[in-house]
Enzyme design. Structure first.
Site, PDB file in Angstrom:
ATOM      1  N   GLY A  54       7.479   3.948   3.876  1.00 54.98           N
ATOM      2  CA  GLY A  54       8.083   5.127   4.483  1.00 54.98           C
ATOM      3  C   GLY A  54       9.521   4.867   4.865  1.00 54.98           C
ATOM      4  N   GLY A  55      10.061   5.759   5.665  1.00 54.21           N
ATOM      5  CA  GLY A  55      11.457   5.632   6.038  1.00 54.21           C
ATOM      6  C   GLY A  55      11.736   4.525   7.032  1.00 54.21           C
ATOM      7  CG  MET A  56      10.889   2.789  11.370  1.00 46.29           C
ATOM      8  SD  MET A  56      10.437   3.514  12.969  1.00 46.29           S
ATOM      9  CE  MET A  56       8.735   3.010  13.107  1.00 46.29           C
ATOM     10  CB  ALA A  57       7.394   0.398   8.759  1.00 49.56           C
ATOM     11  CB  SER A  58       6.705  -1.452   3.676  1.00 48.81           C
ATOM     12  OG  SER A  58       7.955  -1.009   3.176  1.00 48.81           O
ATOM     13  CG  LEU A 118      -1.922   1.142   1.344  1.00 50.31           C
ATOM     14  CD1 LEU A 118      -2.878   1.154   0.161  1.00 50.31           C
ATOM     15  CD2 LEU A 118      -2.710   1.038   2.642  1.00 50.31           C
ATOM     16  CG  ASP A 148       5.554  12.423  11.969  1.00 50.52           C
ATOM     17  OD1 ASP A 148       5.794  13.454  11.308  1.00 50.52           O
ATOM     18  OD2 ASP A 148       5.690  11.262  11.510  1.00 50.52           O
TER      19      ASP A 148
END
Length: 542
Positions: free
Chosen positions: A34-38, A31, A164
């Site tokens: 990002g920088g830390m997770a998918s 979907l 954030d």
């Protein structure tokens, strides 16, 4: 991701996940990333053909076993799960999978984030409708207020700060409801992860000045971020966006903030609300999310706030192509992987067994967060970690009981066999030689007249008497006086030898021997007894 990321680094962020099974969840398609997770679309499978689409957030492979990021990931799960509000994306589950690390299960929201909608409107040279913007921001403030009011189980405020809040973390569904998401960098009084000195948490262009300069934040910092989003959504432009991080930080701290009406005169009713939310002094801002939401509602005035139906229409109009592509990918994945079906006549029965139990680990034992046997993270505040452990298998318990019952049965049979074959428990036939009288009377036998009287009947029926005595020793014992019955022994033993003078004076009649042979043989061998001497003169000595 910064500009220094290389191609191999990008390859590390992507991995084939379609068809991968994570617990009871099956990955369908990706979907977002990002920088830390998918984030992936997956389906939760259950009995009777049950299926439900969910969103699964998985750490990138190079971060899946990093202590700091695992702690942040688990903090997000724990904090988001405690917020129960329609304007916050629900967190359903958190678990781990061998080879993939931890994953977070959230409700799947069909739609897109506010940043994507702003970009599509900008490409068309349009601005988002003001009622739409007001509705989305009011929903966001309601969800943010619920997060700010989060308490622990004792009612103590956690003083949560999202840190954030940005357009990318505001999801707008096709149902017309805006939801706040991504609490991965949220600050609270109970966290496993802590921010290192000089490390930023959040997106710089949407940070509050105090957060960007000194990393000191409170709940009013989130309200400044919402003020930036409100300014950009109304005007269709970026507020603090430089060519580099340094230029962005300089604009955030020093540039004069332009009123929305200076760009679009029709936005004058929102000037006061926007400028108060963007005050660089936290004391001059709105103090709570509820206060901000009420002021925005009042500023909407005659145009008002859009209804959820109107918001859904805008989302479907701006996001039609993306939604169609996403639905098609989900259908193709389900068709390729297969759909769980069950006949209408089949009703699955629940499984038997013992329910799982919860075990609370002492805060002084260990430093890890245990989920399905894996260890990662640490509760710096000493909060106990609840571990799900499987109860003892009921089938193993049943087997143990069965083996124990068989062992008891065999042991009982052995005891019965011992009792049946012991010398003291033999039948009446084994005790035939024991009918003999052990002791003779101490008085001398009767005189000759008594002997003459007893000789004739004994000799005439000696064979019958001996046969009767041999065939039924118990009857002979009954005919004996009660004073002599006490001398009968229960155990067979030999008779004491008589003196030679007595044996010569009282010889045993010959017809008694055939009578003994006519007796039925005993079922078991018995000790051999001496020949029985029959005293004709005194039958009580026999």
């Amino acid at each position: 991701m910064n500009s220094r990321a290389s191609a191999p680094g990008r390859e590390r962020l992507s991995r084939p996940m379609a068809g991968r099974q994570l617990g009871r969840y099956e990955i369908l398609t990706q979907l977002a990333s990002g920088g830390m997770a998918s984030v992936y679309i997956a389906r939760a499978q259950g009995v009777a053909g049950f299926e439900r689409l969910v969103a699964i957030k998985v750490l990138h492979p190079h971060l899946a076993y990093e202590q700091e990021f695992i702690s942040m990931f688990l903090d997000e799960a724990r904090l988001a799960a405690g917020i129960r509000h329609m304007n916050v994306v629900p967190t359903l589950d958190v678990s781990d999978s061998p080879g993939d690390g931890y994953f977070l299960v959230m409700e799947y929201i069909e739609g897109d984030h506010l940043g994507a909608l702003l970009g599509r409107a900008a490409k068309k040279g349009e601005r988002l409708p003001r009622p739409f913007v007001c509705r989305v921001l009011v929903d966001t403030l309601q969800g943010l207020g619920a997060a700010h009011r989060l308490t622990d189980e004792h009612g103590t405020p956690l003083k949560l700060v999202h840190r954030d809040v940005s357009p990318h973390n505001i999801l707008i569904g096709t149902d017309g409801i805006a939801r706040l998401t991504d609490f991965g960098v949220a600050k609270a009084d109970v966290r496993m992860a802590s921010t290192r000195t000089g490390q930023f948490k959040g997106k710089l262009s949407y940070m509050a000045p105090e957060q960007a300069s000194s990393n000191e934040t409170d709940q009013r910092s989130d309200l400044f971020s919402v003020g930036i989003i409100l300014w950009e959504s109304l005007t269709g432009r970026r507020l603090f966006k430089g060519e580099s991080n340094a230029a962005t930080l300089n604009k955030l701290l020093n540039d004069t903030i332009v009123k929305p009406s200076d760009l679009w005169p029709d936005l004058e009713p929102f000037d006061d609300v926007v400028m108060k939310a963007l005050s660089r002094n936290p004391a001059g801002r709105f103090q709570t999310a509820d206060e901000f939401g009420e002021a925005l509602d009042d500023a909407a005035g005659r145009t008002g706030v859009a209804k959820t139906r109107d918001v859904a229409e805008v989302v479907q109009a701006l996001d039609a192509e993306k939604l169609q592509d996403e639905r098609q990918r989900v259908r193709d994945s389900i068709e390729m992987l297969g759909r769980a079906e069950i006949a209408a006549s089949q009703v699955p029965m629940p499984r038997e067994g013992t329910a799982t139990r919860s075990q609370t680990y002492n805060r002084n034992i260990g430093t890890g967060s245990y989920v399905h046997g894996s260890v990662s993270g640490v509760l710096s505040d000493g909060t106990p970690v609840v571990v799900r452990t499987a109860a003892a298998d009921s089938s193993a318990l049943r087997w143990f009981v069965m083996v124990l019952a068989v062992a008891v049965f065999l042991y009982a049979g052995f005891l019965v066999w011992q009792l049946l074959h012991s010398p003291g428990t033999r039948g009446p036939a084994d005790r035939t030689p024991a009918v003999e009288v052990d002791q003779a009377p101490s008085s001398p036998p009767a005189g000759p007249p008594a002997e003459a009287v007893a000789v004739e009947p004994v000799e005439a029926g000696s064979e019958a008497v001996d046969a009767e005595n041999a065939a039924s020793p118990s009857q002979e014992a009954k005919r004996a006086p009660e004073t002599k019955s006490g001398a009968v022994s229960r155990k067979p033993r030999r008779r004491r030898a008589r003196p030679a003078s007595q044996r010569a004076a009282k010889p045993a009649p010959e017809p008694a021997k055939p009578a003994k042979k006519a007796a039925p043989p005993p079922p078991a061998p018995a000790p051999k007894a001496d020949p029985v001497d029959i005293d004709i003169q005194n039958p009580y000595r026999n």
